[in-house]
Design an enzyme around this catalytic site. Structure first.
Site, short mmCIF file in Angstrom:
data_model
loop_
_atom_site.label_atom_id
_atom_site.label_comp_id
_atom_site.label_asym_id
_atom_site.label_seq_id
_atom_site.Cartn_x
_atom_site.Cartn_y
_atom_site.Cartn_z
N GLU A 1 46.33 42.72 39.38
CA GLU A 1 45.83 43.16 40.70
C GLU A 1 46.02 42.10 41.77
O GLU A 1 45.85 42.38 42.96
CB GLU A 1 44.36 43.58 40.59
CG GLU A 1 43.33 42.45 40.53
CD GLU A 1 43.19 41.78 39.18
OE1 GLU A 1 42.27 40.95 39.04
OE2 GLU A 1 43.98 42.06 38.26
N HIS B 1 46.40 38.20 36.23
CA HIS B 1 45.72 39.21 37.04
C HIS B 1 46.78 40.10 37.70
O HIS B 1 47.31 39.74 38.74
CB HIS B 1 44.86 38.55 38.12
CG HIS B 1 43.60 37.94 37.59
ND1 HIS B 1 42.43 38.66 37.47
CD2 HIS B 1 43.33 36.70 37.14
CE1 HIS B 1 41.49 37.87 36.97
NE2 HIS B 1 42.01 36.68 36.76
N CYS C 1 42.65 39.37 31.86
CA CYS C 1 42.14 38.00 31.87
C CYS C 1 41.09 37.82 30.76
O CYS C 1 41.42 37.95 29.59
CB CYS C 1 41.62 37.63 33.25
SG CYS C 1 41.38 35.85 33.46
#
Length: 197
Positions: free
Chosen positions: A180, A178, A78
């Site tokens: 994750e 992202h 990001c």
């Protein structure tokens, strides 16, 4: 067990990245210790907030020079990806100059900003970062600034205009989304970074 070192930039949700790697069976260490960063096998450069605040925080921690000298694989996430470019219009600030490109506000195409939620990513065929990930998979984004496609773009996304979903040069890689927070495909991308780069 492989270890991933997460750089503490002072401006990121580090725990969510740490937990994502631990769920995959890797040991994840968070640090701003310069010696530990220099000897790490692989590194994550996360970031949340503004480019100006992130650069100021990294300069205060004496991280900027060390980051430009790294030769091991580094993945920016990001804002971390945006910090790898030459310059950001967010705060009118020079960034790390690791991967050529400029970060700018997404053009107003009548779509809400930030660009937030799931969107389709189209990647360069056979790139190891996207191994075993179906083409046009959906990843999770939260951003108002982006890097427009250039020669270092390895994946694109469209939000009114095409922008770089992932960039790479030498040992530096960056993703605008992202991983994750992107479910199974995000997990696969993190695994690819650990196993294939």
């Amino acid at each position: 067990m492989q270890t991933i070192t997460i750089i503490n930039t002072g401006c990121a949700n580090l725990s969510s990245v740490k937990f994502a790697f631990e769920r995959l069976g890797y040991q994840a260490d968070i640090t701003d210790d310069l010696a530990q960063i220099q000897r790490a096998e692989k590194l994550i450069l996360p970031g949340v907030g503004t480019a100006l605040a992130a650069m100021q925080s990294m300069q205060a921690r004496q991280l900027t020079h060390v980051l430009t000298q790294l030769t091991q694989p580094v993945l920016g996430i990001c804002l971390g990806m945006q910090l790898m470019t030459d310059y950001s219009t967010e705060g009118d600030v020079e960034t790390l100059k690791l991967i050529r490109g400029n970060t700018q506000c997404l053009p107003n195409k009548g779509l809400p900003l930030p660009h937030m939620g799931w969107n389709k990513v189209n990647y360069q065929d056979n790139h190891p970062l996207f191994k075993n990930i179906p083409q046009d998979s959906y990843f999770y984004f939260v951003h108002s600034y982006a890097v427009l496609p250039n020669e270092n773009t390895i994946a694109t996304c469209d939000y009114g205009v095409p922008f770089s979903a992932a960039i790479a040069r030498k040992n530096f890689y960056g993703v605008q989304f992202h991983p994750e927070r992107s479910g199974k495909v995000g997990e696969q991308l993190l695994r690819n970074f650990m196993e294939n780069l």
